[in-house]
Design an enzyme around this catalytic site. Structure first.
Site, PDB file in Angstrom:
ATOM      1  N   GLY A   6      58.051  64.843  30.606  1.00 50.88           N
ATOM      2  CA  GLY A   6      58.748  66.137  30.569  1.00 50.88           C
ATOM      3  C   GLY A   6      59.177  66.511  29.167  1.00 50.88           C
ATOM      4  N   ARG A  46      69.597  60.650  34.746  1.00 53.08           N
ATOM      5  CA  ARG A  46      69.229  59.996  36.008  1.00 53.08           C
ATOM      6  C   ARG A  46      69.877  58.616  36.100  1.00 53.08           C
ATOM      7  NH1 ARG A  46      64.994  62.517  36.398  1.00 53.08           N
ATOM      8  NH2 ARG A  46      64.009  61.302  34.791  1.00 53.08           N
ATOM      9  N   ASN A 104      56.790  61.744  41.954  1.00 53.50           N
ATOM     10  CA  ASN A 104      56.690  61.717  40.496  1.00 53.50           C
ATOM     11  C   ASN A 104      56.721  60.248  40.056  1.00 53.50           C
ATOM     12  OD1 ASN A 104      57.515  61.529  37.769  1.00 53.50           O
ATOM     13  ND2 ASN A 104      58.396  63.587  37.824  1.00 53.50           N
ATOM     14  N   ASP A 143      67.170  66.276  41.675  1.00 54.15           N
ATOM     15  CA  ASP A 143      66.646  67.440  40.993  1.00 54.15           C
ATOM     16  C   ASP A 143      67.307  67.469  39.623  1.00 54.15           C
ATOM     17  OD1 ASP A 143      64.720  69.519  41.385  1.00 54.15           O
ATOM     18  OD2 ASP A 143      66.343  70.947  41.132  1.00 54.15           O
ATOM     19  N   THR A 144      66.487  67.737  38.619  1.00 53.79           N
ATOM     20  CA  THR A 144      66.973  67.661  37.242  1.00 53.79           C
ATOM     21  C   THR A 144      66.687  68.952  36.515  1.00 53.79           C
ATOM     22  OG1 THR A 144      66.642  65.279  37.142  1.00 53.79           O
ATOM     23  CG2 THR A 144      66.657  66.434  35.043  1.00 53.79           C
ATOM     24  N   ASP A 168      61.196  64.961  27.197  1.00 53.51           N
ATOM     25  CA  ASP A 168      61.703  63.827  26.408  1.00 53.51           C
ATOM     26  C   ASP A 168      61.408  63.934  24.905  1.00 53.51           C
ATOM     27  OD1 ASP A 168      63.020  62.536  28.441  1.00 53.51           O
ATOM     28  OD2 ASP A 168      61.432  61.090  28.849  1.00 53.51           O
TER      29      ASP A 168
HETATM   30  P1  IMP Z   1      62.624  67.853  38.814  1.00 53.73           P
HETATM   31  O1  IMP Z   1      62.750  69.198  39.442  1.00 53.73           O
HETATM   32  O2  IMP Z   1      63.778  66.974  39.070  1.00 53.73           O
HETATM   33  O3  IMP Z   1      61.324  67.205  39.109  1.00 53.73           O
HETATM   34  O4  IMP Z   1      62.659  68.029  37.236  1.00 53.73           O
HETATM   35  C1  IMP Z   1      62.353  69.251  36.661  1.00 53.73           C
HETATM   36  C2  IMP Z   1      61.674  69.066  35.339  1.00 53.73           C
HETATM   37  O5  IMP Z   1      62.657  68.592  34.417  1.00 53.73           O
HETATM   38  C3  IMP Z   1      60.537  68.070  35.298  1.00 53.73           C
HETATM   39  O6  IMP Z   1      59.321  68.649  35.605  1.00 53.73           O
HETATM   40  C4  IMP Z   1      60.564  67.645  33.859  1.00 53.73           C
HETATM   41  O7  IMP Z   1      59.847  68.562  33.090  1.00 53.73           O
HETATM   42  C5  IMP Z   1      62.031  67.747  33.511  1.00 53.73           C
HETATM   43  N1  IMP Z   1      62.663  66.428  33.571  1.00 53.73           N
HETATM   44  C6  IMP Z   1      63.249  65.833  34.632  1.00 53.73           C
HETATM   45  N2  IMP Z   1      63.717  64.624  34.268  1.00 53.73           N
HETATM   46  C7  IMP Z   1      63.400  64.472  32.968  1.00 53.73           C
HETATM   47  C8  IMP Z   1      63.605  63.432  32.042  1.00 53.73           C
HETATM   48  O8  IMP Z   1      64.163  62.357  32.318  1.00 53.73           O
HETATM   49  N3  IMP Z   1      63.134  63.644  30.798  1.00 53.73           N
HETATM   50  C9  IMP Z   1      62.519  64.794  30.428  1.00 53.73           C
HETATM   51  N4  IMP Z   1      62.279  65.790  31.257  1.00 53.73           N
HETATM   52  C10 IMP Z   1      62.726  65.628  32.527  1.00 53.73           C
END
Ligand code: IMP
Length: 191
Positions: free
Chosen positions: A150, A178, A10, A69-70, A152
């Site tokens: 994402g 993060r 990403n 992972d977020t 934001d």
């Molecule tokens: P991931 O599984 O860590 O890639 O994150 C899952 C989803 O959360 C991503 O596809 C984004 O849509 C959203 N996401 C993760 N980090 C952020 C951020 O810093 N701002 C906004 N959306 C985020």
């Protein structure tokens, strides 16, 4: 300088991480180590998915690495989209569709409390370690701002009157989920 693989392709996350760790660690991406795998994220927790990604790289490519992972957890939606944040509106990582669905599911609910939570899984040799970072805030009525990625444009961090997408990269990184998780990583490395 210490080098470590960040198990992501990403570009937004890489750019954030490289900014956050500038002059302290060199971050290699998955393409830098010639890994072009579509790593499955099949766990039902952020911790589980971060570990899957980090173990995948360590086991198949041999590098010490970390993965994140977020999830965006919305109280009035019982914590959704959470671990499903990337594919809330279906496979395809379409941020616009994800935001539209979230705003529509939330409707005119007055409880708009939400948080971003990032989990980092670090693997060094045989040691595995988990760290997390959280930012509290609320979901706006409609998207605003062009920066970031994402969700934001619809997330307003607590204590601010603008969304993450209306902030500069450094301003977001200082208070973001993060950013906070990475601060723990740097502290662990004594950097
Ligand atoms: P991931 O599984 O860590 O890639 O994150 C899952 C989803 O959360 C991503 O596809 C984004 O849509 C959203 N996401 C993760 N980090 C952020 C951020 O810093 N701002 C906004 N959306 C985020």
């Amino acid at each position: 300088m210490k080098k470590i693989v960040f198990a992501t392709n990403n570009s937004h996350k890489l750019e954030e991480l490289r900014r956050l760790t500038k002059g302290k660690i060199e971050i290699l991406s998955l393409s830098d180590i010639n890994c072009h795998d579509n790593i499955p994220e099949t766990a039902d927790t952020l911790e589980g998915n971060a570990l899957i990604k980090a173990r995948w790289v360590k086991e198949r490519y041999g590098y010490d690495c970390f993965a994140d992972d977020t999830g965006l957890e919305v109280d009035a939606l019982d914590g959704a989209p959470g671990v499903l944040s990337a594919r809330y509106a279906g496979e395809g990582h379409d941020s616009q569709a994800n935001m539209r669905l979230l705003l529509s599911n939330l409707g005119d609910n007055t409880n708009r409390k939400a948080r971003f939570r990032t989990v980092i899984a670090l693997i060094e040799g045989k040691e595995e370690r988990l760290m997390d970072g959280v930012v509290e805030g609320e979901i706006t009525q409609s998207p605003s701002g062009e920066n970031g990625f994402g969700y934001d444009p619809i997330f307003k961090p607590m204590g601010f009157n603008v969304t993450f997408a209306e902030m500069g990269a450094d301003e977001k990184n200082q208070i973001s989920h993060r950013g906070r998780a990475v601060a723990k990583l740097l502290e662990y490395f004594s950097l």
